[in-house]
Design a protein around this motif. Structure first.
Motif, PDB file in Angstrom:
ATOM      1  N   PRO A 178       0.806  -1.232   0.000  1.00 29.85           N
ATOM      2  CA  PRO A 178       0.000   0.000   0.000  1.00 29.85           C
ATOM      3  C   PRO A 178       0.832   1.272   0.000  1.00 29.85           C
ATOM      4  O   PRO A 178       0.268   2.363  -0.115  1.00 29.85           O
ATOM      5  N   TYR A 179       2.145   1.161   0.124  1.00 29.14           N
ATOM      6  CA  TYR A 179       2.998   2.349   0.218  1.00 29.14           C
ATOM      7  C   TYR A 179       3.894   2.546  -1.005  1.00 29.14           C
ATOM      8  O   TYR A 179       4.469   3.625  -1.162  1.00 29.14           O
ATOM      9  N   ALA A 180       4.044   1.536  -1.856  1.00 27.34           N
ATOM     10  CA  ALA A 180       4.969   1.615  -2.987  1.00 27.34           C
ATOM     11  C   ALA A 180       4.479   2.618  -4.028  1.00 27.34           C
ATOM     12  O   ALA A 180       3.321   2.569  -4.459  1.00 27.34           O
ATOM     13  N   LEU A 181       5.383   3.534  -4.442  1.00 27.21           N
ATOM     14  CA  LEU A 181       5.060   4.516  -5.486  1.00 27.21           C
ATOM     15  C   LEU A 181       5.458   3.918  -6.835  1.00 27.21           C
ATOM     16  O   LEU A 181       6.373   4.388  -7.519  1.00 27.21           O
ATOM     17  N   ALA A 182       4.741   2.865  -7.244  1.00 32.82           N
ATOM     18  CA  ALA A 182       5.160   2.043  -8.388  1.00 32.82           C
ATOM     19  C   ALA A 182       4.338   2.281  -9.638  1.00 32.82           C
ATOM     20  O   ALA A 182       4.549   1.604 -10.642  1.00 32.82           O
TER      21      ALA A 182
ATOM     22  N   GLN B  52      -3.150   9.531  10.350  1.00 35.39           N
ATOM     23  CA  GLN B  52      -2.409  10.561   9.616  1.00 35.39           C
ATOM     24  C   GLN B  52      -1.680   9.930   8.434  1.00 35.39           C
ATOM     25  O   GLN B  52      -1.342   8.753   8.451  1.00 35.39           O
ATOM     26  N   PRO B  53      -1.447  10.710   7.361  1.00 35.97           N
ATOM     27  CA  PRO B  53      -0.727  10.183   6.192  1.00 35.97           C
ATOM     28  C   PRO B  53       0.641   9.645   6.613  1.00 35.97           C
ATOM     29  O   PRO B  53       1.264  10.185   7.538  1.00 35.97           O
ATOM     30  N   PRO B  54       1.103   8.578   5.943  1.00 35.56           N
ATOM     31  CA  PRO B  54       0.512   7.885   4.784  1.00 35.56           C
ATOM     32  C   PRO B  54      -0.279   6.644   5.167  1.00 35.56           C
ATOM     33  O   PRO B  54      -0.375   5.713   4.363  1.00 35.56           O
TER      34      PRO B  54
END
Length: 607
Positions: free
Chosen positions: A350-354, A523-525
């Motif tokens: 859920p965190y990968a900027l792929a 809070q983000p992320p």
């Protein structure tokens, strides 16, 4: 009985005094040092040196303890002085009174919508009474209206009606046209709840003996309908008061979405800026309005009943018909959908900027990507854990609190009534102002409004368990009090109380999501549903899937919450028929209808 009434009265008095002290001591109770925030807001050119911060603390009057701070604040309030803002330095009273006027106006418009929706839901039940046909509840339409969270409906109306169709203004408070969308967002769910409660009450009242007697006596249909409405209205008028309080205190999200300068948005801004005197003034006016609504609801109940009645003079309406099969099917389908999202999205990161920013849905990305290029299916699936797991912890802790307070008895009556009338978003605003926005603070706020109905249920179950014949005779056989409670009372109480708590789990999740949407929770992320919806709403015109994905999960959870409220425990046919022939009801249902595991029970305190 007399000692119980005295204990309840003492509990209410002490709780009121404690509430007054806490309200006056909010600045002192804050765990976040407001001096740095005030220094930045007032004197941006000054360095936050220890001397400068000490000077700010002295100016704010935080040297004394909570009692002294509270007494000083209340002395000023009694003189009509709500104090000065820590941020602007201006007087609080003009701004907070203006904000209250806006919120009261919005609440009035919203209740007009709510009464129209409720009337539409009740009309079929009245028609069946006129035609002398078997009565039913509000049906699936009432369930659908009740299942719409206000902040989610407000976001949808903003996107579709204001942004895409451009029929109405998207924000502001400048005329009647700017009040339509927020009134619909607040009024439709409230009307769905009122309509369901009143339609179910009418269905029960229609089976009472006096209705048949009136028919046989040739009473006019108009008189019969008026009598049924009066009897059913007396049963739900207190719930209507809670709905009005909920609309007034829970309009924070709607006011934030449509940029309405109401009291909810005023409180949210004060909490974010750590302007605790402004928060104090807003909470005070909100509490006064809630008390006024409660008094009016009590007066309306007495008027509908023809004056005060002694205990037991008015029998509870018969239970609604139906075996809850549709509710069980709906619950199963909703749980299946959530499990499918969870199973397919949990293995993803859920965190990968792929991925490309705002990528549309595809086979590789079933829900698309967000503004940072993260997989929305993964974030919604992990949001199931981030939303439902804290909710489960809140429910389990609320069950423990409820059981302990039920053992204490009437001493818990005062705190329960205060918590019962507190909207969860308002509690979240206060907790965020004191502790800062976080998942833990949001969980604490939701826990505060979750335990009262469970405590009422636990108290009724304890009374029933202790009244069992075998439990009464056990002391004569030499059993100790600890053995009786550990082996017979607690094991009898916990299973139904646990079932009741699980029915409240979806509603707790929605309350957490609402606080996350306002920035008061996760809070983000972090992948939390309310936060995902808040992050995606800025891109809804270019990439609507950024809001559709978390909104879909929230809608499914809402449907699950309302359907779970419609579940009824399976009962043995013979036992039920025997009780009907004897003309008796179980003590639990007779004494505490708000605590029973029925639709009215689960909806007795709205989240």
């Amino acid at each position: 009985m007399r000692h119980s009434h005295i204990a309840g009265l003492v509990s209410r008095v002490l709780s009121g005094i404690a509430l007054l002290v806490i309200a006056g001591a909010l600045p002192w109770l804050s765990q976040r040092d407001p001096a740095a925030s005030i220094l930045r807001a007032r004197y941006a050119e000054l360095e936050p040196t220890p001397e400068a911060l000490d000077a700010i603390r002295t100016e704010l009057g935080l040297e004394g303890g909570p009692i002294a701070t509270s007494v000083h604040w209340w002395a000023n309030v009694l003189q009509g002085d709500l104090g000065r803002s820590w941020v602007s330095g201006g007087e609080i009273a003009p701004g907070v009174w203006h904000a209250l006027g806006v919120s009261l106006t919005l609440t009035g418009f919203s209740m007009v919508v709510a009464f129209v929706v409720a009337g539409a839901l009740v009309a079929p039940a009245i028609g069946r009474i006129v035609r002398d046909r078997p009565s039913r509840g509000s049906g699936p339409v009432g369930v659908a209206f009740t299942a719409l969270p206000e902040f989610l409906l407000a976001s949808a109306l903003l996107v579709v009606v204001a942004v895409q169709l451009r029929w109405l203004p998207p924000y502001g408070w400048s005329g009647l046209d700017t009040a339509i969308l927020p009134a619909l967002a607040l009024g439709i769910p409230s009307g769905g709840l009122l309509g369901r409660l009143l339609a179910d009450a009418i269905a029960g009242v229609a089976e009472e003996r006096w209705v048949e007697v009136w028919r046989l006596a040739g009473a006019p249909r108009r008189a019969l309908v008026a009598g049924v409405l009066r009897r059913a209205g007396a049963a739900v008028v207190d719930q209507a008061g809670l709905v009005i309080i909920g609309v007034l205190g829970g309009a924070v999200a709607v006011e934030q979405v449509f940029a309405i300068p109401g009291l909810g948005r005023y409180l949210l801004g004060a909490a974010n800026a750590q302007d605790l005197p402004a928060l104090q003034g807003g909470v005070l006016l909100m509490a006064v309005a809630a008390v006024a609504v409660g008094l009016l609801a009590g007066a309306a109940r007495r008027a509908l009943r023809g004056g005060p009645l002694p205990p037991g003079a008015l029998a509870a309406p018969p239970e609604a018909r139906g075996d809850g099969r549709a509710a069980r099917v709906t619950v199963a389908v909703a749980i299946g959908i959530l499990l499918l999202i969870f199973a397919t999205g949990l293995p993803r990161d859920p965190y990968a900027l792929a991925h490309a920013r705002l990528s549309p849905p595809s086979l590789a990305l079933p829900f698309g990507a967000d503004a940072s290029g993260r997989d929305l299916l993964a974030r919604v699936a992990h949001g199931t854990v981030g939303t439902l797991l804290p909710s489960l912890g809140i429910v389990l802790l609320a069950i423990v609190v409820a059981l302990l307070l039920a053992i204490v008895g009437e001493i818990a009556r005062g705190p329960a009534e205060i918590a019962n009338a507190t909207p969860p978003i308002l509690a979240g605003v206060i907790v965020a102002a004191l502790l800062g926005p976080s998942v833990g603070g949001a969980a604490l706020a939701v826990l505060w409004v979750t335990w009262p109905p469970l405590t009422t249920h636990a108290a009724a179950l304890l009374d029933e368990a202790l009244a069992a014949p075998h439990v009464k005779w056990m002391p004569l056989s030499g059993a100790s009090r600890t053995e009786i409670w550990a082996r017979h009372v607690v094991p009898t109480v916990v299973p139904p109380l646990l079932r009741h708590g699980m029915l409240r789990l979806p509603g707790v999740a929605l309350a957490l999501a609402a606080l996350g949407f306002l920035g008061l929770g996760a809070q983000p992320p972090q992948p939390e549903w309310g936060l995902l919806l808040s992050e995606g709403i800025d891109y809804v015109e270019r990439a609507p899937w950024t809001t559709v994905a978390p909104a879909f999960a929230l809608v499914v959870t809402s449907v699950l919450a309302v359907a779970a409220a419609g579940l009824r425990p399976r009962r043995r046919h013979g036992l039920r028929e025997g009780r009907r022939r004897e003309g008796r009801r179980t003590p639990f249902l007779a004494e505490t209808p708000a605590a029973a595991e029925t639709p009215a029970a689960v909806e007795s305190v709205p989240l």
